[in-house]
Design an enzyme around this catalytic site. Structure first.
Site, mmCIF file in Angstrom:
data_model
loop_
_atom_site.group_PDB
_atom_site.id
_atom_site.type_symbol
_atom_site.label_atom_id
_atom_site.label_comp_id
_atom_site.label_asym_id
_atom_site.label_seq_id
_atom_site.Cartn_x
_atom_site.Cartn_y
_atom_site.Cartn_z
ATOM 1 N N ARG A 154 45.170 17.487 -0.807
ATOM 2 C CA ARG A 154 44.121 17.077 -1.217
ATOM 3 C C ARG A 154 44.262 16.499 -2.662
ATOM 4 N NH1 ARG A 154 39.680 21.643 -0.280
ATOM 5 N NH2 ARG A 154 41.737 22.794 -0.280
ATOM 6 N N ASP A 197 48.457 21.991 1.951
ATOM 7 C CA ASP A 197 47.164 21.285 1.301
ATOM 8 C C ASP A 197 47.877 19.750 0.969
ATOM 9 O OD1 ASP A 197 44.805 20.546 -0.326
ATOM 10 O OD2 ASP A 197 44.323 22.446 -0.354
#
Ligand SMILES: [Zn+2]
Length: 500
Positions: free
Chosen positions: A413, A411
């Site tokens: 983000r 990830d």
């Protein structure tokens, strides 16, 4: 040193060399002063086109013509190139970078964290009247801006007409706006910039743009028409307007503005390391990240966010009103095009429906949409992962491994920067968090905003093929009131195969 004091082979004494150097130094100094004086006169004559001439030619700059012309080309051709560059709105010389305290470089004061608008405007424009006064690097959508200028579809001297563009709702100011630890990834005064700093824009001819805009709208989603039909949503004429499930909403568009020392602190890294990494991995696009330590603000050319607020926006910061919130990260394939491999659109719609209900009960409902496609890895990486999953066994137990094999991380983000928008909206607590993500939860709570209740996506809204994703996430720590699977059980959760 001893051997040089008595003279050299050609008979020139050290004292004479030093004297010659001193003369050169003095001449250089006089020349620099004269060039600056001429530049200032030119500025007065033609302030919008000649400003760049005050930038010294020596360190960090290169002639536009020498950068493009090959050996043997005529002076006429090189002059022509310079003229063309100027017509496109560029300075006559390519300014590779600038340095603090350089002649002609006078960034407008920007004191991040100051209690009010006296903090100063964020100025990022490279227009000729503004380039010397910039106090920020980068720029949202700067690549498209560059294309529009290069293809002459945009006049370099165009200035926006801000008539009637004022925010459609009032927000703040809140004490959080001047807290350097709470807001580091957006400009808290970004929605008011053209009005707060009108004097600077008009009298000093500085190009200042807002980085936030607030408007009002109606929205229609087919699922919500069904919600009304099934009785889950009841039209009240204010938030849910009618039998079609049409909604009234206040929308806030926010572009990222990074205060680099604050961003570095949020990640627990050194500001210099952050600057160096941004410089290197944008292909050296922003050399001033390295040379201009005095410029602390960077507008990364990445996606921003949109706040969808249901009910009275003033209630978001009112602690006596309940707040329901969904923080949603972009998944275009599901959000817009209805792909069933993940729970994104179902959760988004559920979040909107619950937000509307909270507003109807007299509270506030908020959905925040972040442009972080495919966990900020992008759609290409995402589709590669889909292929690897579907050509393999697509088991929940291998879900995260597939992404990590390809992207190197699960990830990207970085939820650490996400809570800034909550601080900006004046949100001090969340009554119902419409998200199961532990990363979002931890980031928000870590920023001192308590979450009173976490609401998971109801099982009946989970598409069959997306069980792989949601079960893998739950096992990895996503919130659930239900069963958290064992490794063996996770092995058994399998998605649709390639040919099905
Ligand atoms: Zn998705």
């Amino acid at each position: 040193m001893a051997s040089t004091g008595s003279g050299t082979d050609n008979g020139v004494g050290m004292a004479e060399v030093l004297q010659a150097l001193k003369v050169i130094q003095e001449n250089q100094g006089r020349l620099a002063t004269e060039v600056e004086a001429i530049s200032q006169r030119l500025d007065t004559v033609a302030p919008t086109t000649q400003d760049e001439k005050a930038l010294p030619q020596s360190v960090g700059t290169a002639s536009a013509s020498s950068a493009t012309a090959t050996e043997g080309e005529t002076t006429a051709a090189t002059t022509n190139a310079a003229v063309q560059a100027q017509e496109s709105g560029f300075t006559s010389r390519i300014i590779l970078t600038t340095y603090p305290k350089q002649i002609g470089i006078k960034p407008l004061p920007l004191n991040w964290g100051a209690p009010g608008p006296e903090r100063g405007p964020v100025v990022v424009s490279r227009s000729s009247s503004t380039i010397r006064k910039r106090n920020a690097h980068g720029g949202s959508y700067s690549i498209y801006f560059a294309l529009a200028l290069a293809s002459k579809q945009l006049n370099a001297n165009h200035r926006p007409d801000f008539t009637n563009t004022e925010p459609a709702a009032n927000i703040g100011p809140f004490p959080q706006w001047s807290d350097k630890k709470k807001i580091v990834a957006m400009d808290p005064w970004g929605h008011l910039a053209p009005w707060l700093y009108a004097d600077t824009m008009n009298k000093e001819n500085v190009d200042i743009r807002p980085t936030i805009a607030i408007t009002k709208a109606h929205m229609k989603l087919p699922e919500l028409e069904e919600s009304v039909r099934s009785g889950r949503l009841v039209p009240d004429g204010k938030v849910c307007l009618n039998e079609l499930g049409e909604l009234a909403v206040t929308k806030f568009a926010v572009e990222p503005v990074w205060y680099l020392p604050g961003v570095a602190e949020r990640f627990g890294i050194d500001e210099g390391v952050l600057r160096r990494s941004l410089f290197e991995h944008t292909g050296g696009s922003y050399p001033e990240l390295i040379t201009r330590g005095d410029i602390k603000v960077f507008l990364p050319p990445i996606g921003g966010l949109t706040v969808y607020c249901f009910g009275d926006p003033a209630k978001m910061s009112d602690e006596s009103c309940k707040l329901a919130l969904r923080v949603h990260d972009e998944c275009n394939g599901s959000d817009v095009f209805g792909s069933d491999i993940c729970t994104c659109r179902p959760y988004l719609i559920f979040g909107i429906e619950e937000a509307v209900k909270e507003a109807q009960r007299g509270g506030s409902g908020v959905v925040i949409y972040f442009r972080k496609e495919g966990r900020a890895l992008g759609e290409v990486t995402k589709y590669l992962v889909y292929n690897a999953r579907k050509r393999g066994e697509d088991r929940a137990s291998d879900y995260f491994k597939r992404t990590e094999n390809i992207a190197g991380v699960k990830d990207m983000r970085f939820q650490a920067l996400m809570p800034d928008i909550l601080h900006w909206l004046g949100i001090k607590k969340i009554d119902r968090m419409l998200s199961m993500s532990n990363m979002k939860h931890d980031a928000i709570v870590g920023q001192g905003i308590p979450i009173h209740e976490r609401v998971e996506l109801p099982a009946e809204l989970i598409p069959a093929d997306s069980r792989v994703e949601i079960d893998a996430k739950i096992t990895a720590g996503y919130f659930t009131t239900g069963h958290r699977m064992t490794d063996e059980e996770l092995q058994a959760v399998q998605g649709r195969m390639w040919d099905e």
